[in-house]
Write a protein that holds these residues in place. Structure first.
Motif, mmCIF file in Angstrom:
data_model
loop_
_atom_site.group_PDB
_atom_site.id
_atom_site.type_symbol
_atom_site.label_atom_id
_atom_site.label_comp_id
_atom_site.label_asym_id
_atom_site.label_seq_id
_atom_site.Cartn_x
_atom_site.Cartn_y
_atom_site.Cartn_z
ATOM 1 N N VAL A 227 54.309 33.984 8.327
ATOM 2 C CA VAL A 227 55.242 33.162 7.441
ATOM 3 C C VAL A 227 54.437 32.204 6.652
ATOM 4 O O VAL A 227 53.604 31.589 6.816
ATOM 5 N N GLY A 228 55.202 32.017 5.395
ATOM 6 C CA GLY A 228 54.279 31.391 4.570
ATOM 7 C C GLY A 228 53.799 32.111 3.332
ATOM 8 O O GLY A 228 53.912 33.505 3.045
ATOM 9 N N LEU A 229 52.929 31.475 2.461
ATOM 10 C CA LEU A 229 52.065 32.267 1.187
ATOM 11 C C LEU A 229 50.918 33.235 1.810
ATOM 12 O O LEU A 229 49.996 32.755 2.270
ATOM 13 N N ASN A 230 51.011 34.366 1.536
ATOM 14 C CA ASN A 230 50.011 35.479 1.755
ATOM 15 C C ASN A 230 49.530 35.940 0.684
ATOM 16 O O ASN A 230 50.198 36.177 -0.290
ATOM 17 N N MET A 262 69.710 39.357 4.779
ATOM 18 C CA MET A 262 70.320 38.238 4.360
ATOM 19 C C MET A 262 70.717 38.406 2.773
ATOM 20 O O MET A 262 71.369 37.448 2.488
ATOM 21 N N HIS A 264 68.487 37.593 0.787
ATOM 22 C CA HIS A 264 67.955 36.746 -0.363
ATOM 23 C C HIS A 264 66.498 37.033 -0.529
ATOM 24 O O HIS A 264 65.935 37.569 0.124
ATOM 25 N N GLY A 265 65.717 36.308 -1.495
ATOM 26 C CA GLY A 265 64.371 36.211 -1.711
ATOM 27 C C GLY A 265 63.595 35.163 -1.522
ATOM 28 O O GLY A 265 63.995 34.333 -0.514
ATOM 29 N N SER A 266 62.584 35.166 -2.233
ATOM 30 C CA SER A 266 61.576 33.787 -1.791
ATOM 31 C C SER A 266 61.079 33.363 -3.046
ATOM 32 O O SER A 266 60.768 34.200 -4.060
ATOM 33 N N PRO A 267 60.681 31.927 -3.092
ATOM 34 C CA PRO A 267 60.163 31.500 -4.301
ATOM 35 C C PRO A 267 58.408 31.663 -4.483
ATOM 36 O O PRO A 267 58.075 31.819 -3.378
ATOM 37 N N ASN A 268 57.928 31.406 -5.497
ATOM 38 C CA ASN A 268 56.711 31.131 -5.708
ATOM 39 C C ASN A 268 55.651 32.218 -5.232
ATOM 40 O O ASN A 268 54.743 32.359 -4.865
ATOM 41 N N ASN A 285 55.286 35.284 -0.629
ATOM 42 C CA ASN A 285 55.814 34.087 0.220
ATOM 43 C C ASN A 285 56.813 34.731 1.157
ATOM 44 O O ASN A 285 58.163 34.751 0.577
ATOM 45 N N TYR A 286 56.552 34.536 2.406
ATOM 46 C CA TYR A 286 57.636 35.258 3.473
ATOM 47 C C TYR A 286 58.105 33.743 3.866
ATOM 48 O O TYR A 286 57.550 33.085 4.762
ATOM 49 N N THR A 287 59.343 33.620 3.749
ATOM 50 C CA THR A 287 59.946 32.114 4.196
ATOM 51 C C THR A 287 60.375 32.071 5.631
ATOM 52 O O THR A 287 60.528 31.013 6.040
ATOM 53 N N MET A 288 60.666 33.085 6.308
ATOM 54 C CA MET A 288 60.784 33.311 7.770
ATOM 55 C C MET A 288 60.362 34.425 8.483
ATOM 56 O O MET A 288 60.075 35.360 7.560
ATOM 57 N N THR A 289 60.693 34.636 9.630
ATOM 58 C CA THR A 289 60.425 35.813 10.256
ATOM 59 C C THR A 289 61.581 36.862 9.996
ATOM 60 O O THR A 289 62.521 36.479 9.724
#
Lengths: 315, 574
Positions: A227-230, A262, A264-268, A285-289
């Motif tokens: 999760v987070g920026l990869n 869901m 939805h996508g993710s920013p950045n 950017n994976y904002t959640m699991t």
């Protein structure tokens, strides 16, 4: 109700006690060290080197060279092995996990077939081969180019297995030049490739190319994304003929990660750009699991070549 | 003013606005003398109301007079300066002149308490029952610096304390009511055991409400709630100068329905504990010293376990935790010439975590994120107030406060989440919120009082404003994301109030202007898609250059009624 108070307090106390213990222990150790300035082994290369010793008393002992010490396979799994007939070598294939449909990192270990000792330098070339009832074909492969193995004594070769073993038989043809005895040999090592639950590769027909090439794209994962920026690395190859699967370097790439459940996508996110040898690197950017779908759009000279490609990965 | 209360036992509800006149500063004198007052009277019979408009009809401001088991929302509802944001049938969020959240400071007996719900569905006030309550102090102007840094005012709830008697005695009360529209069963009760040196007060309430039935008998689904509350105060005199207090409060709300949401509150639980020493004339020149240490732990869980499958798109759980540990020392100095000085030093540590777990209806992998990633804040502050009684007609209140706060996050998963937004997650942010204010009170003629205040202050950003992660706001349909390096919000404000006090005709009118700089606001980002199903988009908290709020109010309590006119003009400066 009051238990939760107490638990918290006890936990913090435990922590405190640990720290205090550590503090006392370290104080104790320093006093010990400073009070024992006497004889010992002063050779830094010795197994029993004593940094506190002032004067060498001849007690130094030296470890006998361990044949396995020259290589390190910790954290890796032995996948398969075979003998390179003619080169006097045993070839062992390691990987972090079982081989799967997608981009695999292989680690090749070469050992003397007679003594089992680690062989220093050599040249390893892997050619994967899929034997199907009607025909044979290879798949994209990136071989270790140096004569020297990596710091762990292993040759790193990457393979994009384009189909699972259920479709036929996968075999790794490993050619090895043993520099120690200056001889060449090859090993045929059968391997099993399983279908991954994560969708890590996709293919399409590149109708804008001269020969209507089939292009393969794959999600390269040196490490599990979190999760987070990869970093996201995507490798692109095309099937020139049954045995030649070179890299495609002339695409521009757009990615869009979404959660299909869901919607939805993710920013950045940062679109991957070509680095070298068909490898494109960007950020995701994976904002959640959960299950993520990464849509990939490939263009050449500003024209979209393929739009409906995607990977799927469950975090 | 005496009003009959069920069971024949009185209670004290004081609404004080801190804005009283030099000569008759009832609020402050009541506060300091209260303890001794109690020593003499066994229990105050009836209801005493103290506010800036003393003759305001007590009946209006005191719902307990009409209904001994009124809930906290009904109490707050009667305070003109407070507006309530209603999200369900229970636990309304108080606002002061339309400022809320981190803009006002809410405390219970001076203890800071922060809700554990990311959607502000458990304001601190919801953990108190009127039976626990002695008084509500609302400060909507400039003299709230003792209660923490804020830009809009403060709300402090004082709980009831045990009383001493010359010889052993006990008093008790039991109340019960039934609300027919929701088959609401309300019980409350209290017991006071007292002697000369030791005293104990125990009180609590139990409520159970079914779904609300509207006018035509139509049932409104998911409006039910249950609540249990228990408060305990132990007091001991230590010598003739010190008093020791141990307080514990437990509050549990469960199965709280939210008709407008796809989820309900399964559990909202809090434990509040504190110990304090109050000393009188212990140090030369100091009238009263109070030293207090406290702890509170709040747990809040939202889920949809009561909802049938066909009503929801996706099942989810949203648990939240908020733990606060703190203490303060306050010193009320003896009057030096015309100065009444009070000094305070306070500290708190707050930990907040909130999770969101979503379950794929098609059986796919669960989705997890931290909506508050173990946010830790330390806040240390010093404050002082000086009330200067210039002459019989004029008084001035000067106050100031300075805080030092550090805020960071502790969870590795939460730090990973932040990497997607350009942070490492290891950053620790330091803020120095401050507050300075002056208030001038003047008596004009026989019946008029004039008050003018000027203040400047700043406030520390809230947990959500710094670290909120896809927090859905039902009101505007957006997901909110925090900005860790957001700046403090500053305020420059002034208010003017004119009050008429006559035997029959009372009114108060005020005009206030609040200019907020670096105003914290959710700015929509077109490029981001809403996480919440059906959400409109994503808003990122950011500092706008400025915003302004202009408010007028007119309180005219005539014929047992109060009309409140609040015109609020809000403008964002982009």
């Amino acid at each position: 109700m009051i238990d939760t108070f107490l638990k918290q307090n006890i936990m913090t106390k435990k922590k405190l006690i640990n720290w205090t213990l550590l503090l006392f222990m370290s104080i104790g150790l320093t006093t010990l060290n400073s009070s024992c300035k006497k004889e010992g082994c002063t050779d830094t290369t010795a197994a029993n080197f004593d940094s506190g010793a002032k004067k060498d008393n001849g007690s130094c002992t030296y470890a006998t060279p361990d044949p396995t010490a020259a290589y390190d396979v910790t954290g890796l799994k032995e996948i398969a092995k075979g003998y390179a007939i003619g080169a006097g070598a045993e070839i062992k294939v390691y990987a972090k996990e079982d081989l799967f449909t997608g981009y695999n990192f292989l680690y090749i270990l070469t050992l003397d077939s007679a003594t089992g000792n680690f062989l220093g330098e050599g040249q390893v070339t892997v050619s994967p081969l899929m034997e199907m009832p009607m025909h044979k074909h290879s798949c994209p492969i990136e071989n270790w180019e140096s004569d020297k193995p990596n710091s762990n004594g292993l040759y790193e070769n990457q393979v994009l297995f384009v189909m699972p073993s259920s479709a036929g038989n996968w075999e790794l043809n490993v050619e090895y030049h043993n520099h120690t005895i200056n001889k060449m040999g090859s090993a045929k090592i059968p391997v099993t490739v399983t279908q991954t639950t994560n969708r890590l590769m996709d293919s399409f027909i590149d109708s804008s190319s001269a020969n209507n090439d089939r292009v393969f794209i794959t999600y390269v994962l040196p490490e599990k994304p979190q999760v987070g920026l990869n970093d996201i690395e995507i490798a692109v190859y095309y099937k020139k003929d049954m045995m030649m699967w070179p890299a495609r370097e002339d695409f521009t790439m757009e990615i869009e990660p979404t959660m299909p459940t869901m919607g939805h996508g993710s920013p950045n996110n940062v679109n991957p750009v070509h680095m070298a040898k068909g490898h494109y690197k960007g950020k995701v950017n994976y904002t959640m699991t959960g299950l993520w779908k990464i849509d990939v759009v490939l263009s050449r000279n500003g024209k979209v070549v393929s739009r409906n490609n995607y990977f799927e990965y469950t975090l | 003013m005496n009003l009959k209360i069920s069971g024949g036992v009185g209670l004290v509800l004081t609404l004080s606005f801190f804005s009283l006149f030099g000569q008759n500063s009832d609020s402050t004198s009541a506060d300091t003398n209260f303890l001794f007052l109690q020593l003499e009277t066994i229990e105050l019979e009836g209801v005493k109301i103290i506010s800036d408009s003393e003759r305001t009809n007590a009946q209006i401001f005191n719902p307990i007079a009409n209904n001994s088991t009124a809930n906290m929302d009904e109490v707050l509802e009667r305070i003109p300066q407070i507006q309530l944001v209603k999200r369900g049938s229970f636990a309304y969020e108080p606002q002061i002149n339309s400022l809320s959240g981190g803009q006002i400071s809410v405390s219970i007996d001076g203890m800071r308490i922060f809700g554990a719900c990311t959607d502000k569905m458990d304001p601190s006030t919801s953990y108190i029952e009127p039976i626990n309550l002695e008084k509500v102090e609302v400060s909507c102007h400039s003299n709230s610096s003792l209660d923490g840094s804020n830009v809009g005012g403060s709300l402090n709830l004082s709980t009831r304390k045990a009383t001493f008697t010359n010889k052993f005695d006990w008093k008790g009360e039991l109340n019960s009511t039934l609300n027919t529209n929701s088959l609401g069963r309300n019980f409350s009760g209290g017991l006071n055991l007292s002697s000369k040196k030791l005293a104990l007060k125990v009180n609590g309430a139990i409520r159970k409400h079914d779904n609300y039935r509207a006018g035509g008998g139509e049932e409104v689904k998911y409006t039910q709630y249950e609540k249990q509350n228990f408060a305990f105060n132990f007091r001991a005199r230590l010598g003739n100068k010190w008093i020791f207090d141990a307080d514990y409060l437990y509050d549990l709300a469960s199965d709280v329905g939210y008709a407008a949401l796809p989820m309900d509150v399964a559990v909202a639980k809090t434990n509040l504990g504190s110990a304090s020493f109050t000393g009188y004339d212990v140090i030369k020149g100091v009238e009263k010293i109070k030293i207090k240490a406290y702890v509170n732990q709040v747990y809040h869980q939202m889920d949809d376990s009561k909802r049938p499958d066909e009503e929801i798109d996706m099942r989810m759980d949203m648990p939240g935790w908020s733990n606060t540990y703190g203490g303060f020392a306050s010193f009320k100095l003896k009057t030096i010439k015309k100065h009444n000085i009070e000094l305070k030093a306070d500290y708190y540590y707050n930990f907040r975590r909130a999770e969101m777990i979503m379950y794929d209806p098609d059986g796919g992998p669960d989705m997890f994120m931290l909506t508050w990633p173990d946010v830790v804040r330390n806040a240390l502050g010093i404050a002082g107030v000086d009330k200067v009684e210039i002459n019989t007609k004029n008084s001035v209140i000067l106050s100031g406060r300075l805080d030092w706060t550090t805020t960071g996050i502790e969870d590795d998963f939460g730090k990973r989440q932040l990497t997607g937004f350009g942070y490492t997650g290891d950053e620790v942010y330091v803020h120095f919120p401050y507050s300075i204010s002056t208030t001038w009170n003047r008596l004009v003629g026989k019946h008029y009082q004039l008050r003018w205040s000027v203040a400047s202050s700043s406030r520390v950003p809230t947990t959500s404003e710094m670290y909120g992660y896809f927090l859905f706001n039902k009101e505007d349909g957006y997901d909110y994301i925090g900005k860790p390096d957001i700046k403090t919000e500053k305020s420059i404000r002034s208010s003017l109030e004119l009050k008429r006090k006559a035997n029959k005709v009372d009114w108060t009118t005020s005009v206030g202007y609040n200019r907020l700089l670096d105003y914290i606001y959710g700015v929509p980002d077109k490029g981001s898609s809403a996480m919440t199903i059906g959400g409109k988009g994503v808003k990122y908290y950011d500092n706008l250059p400025w915003a302004q709020i202009l408010n007028f109010s007119l309180h005219a309590p005539l014929l047992h009624r109060v009309w409140v006119l609040n015109i609020i003009h809000l403008k964002s400066g982009i």
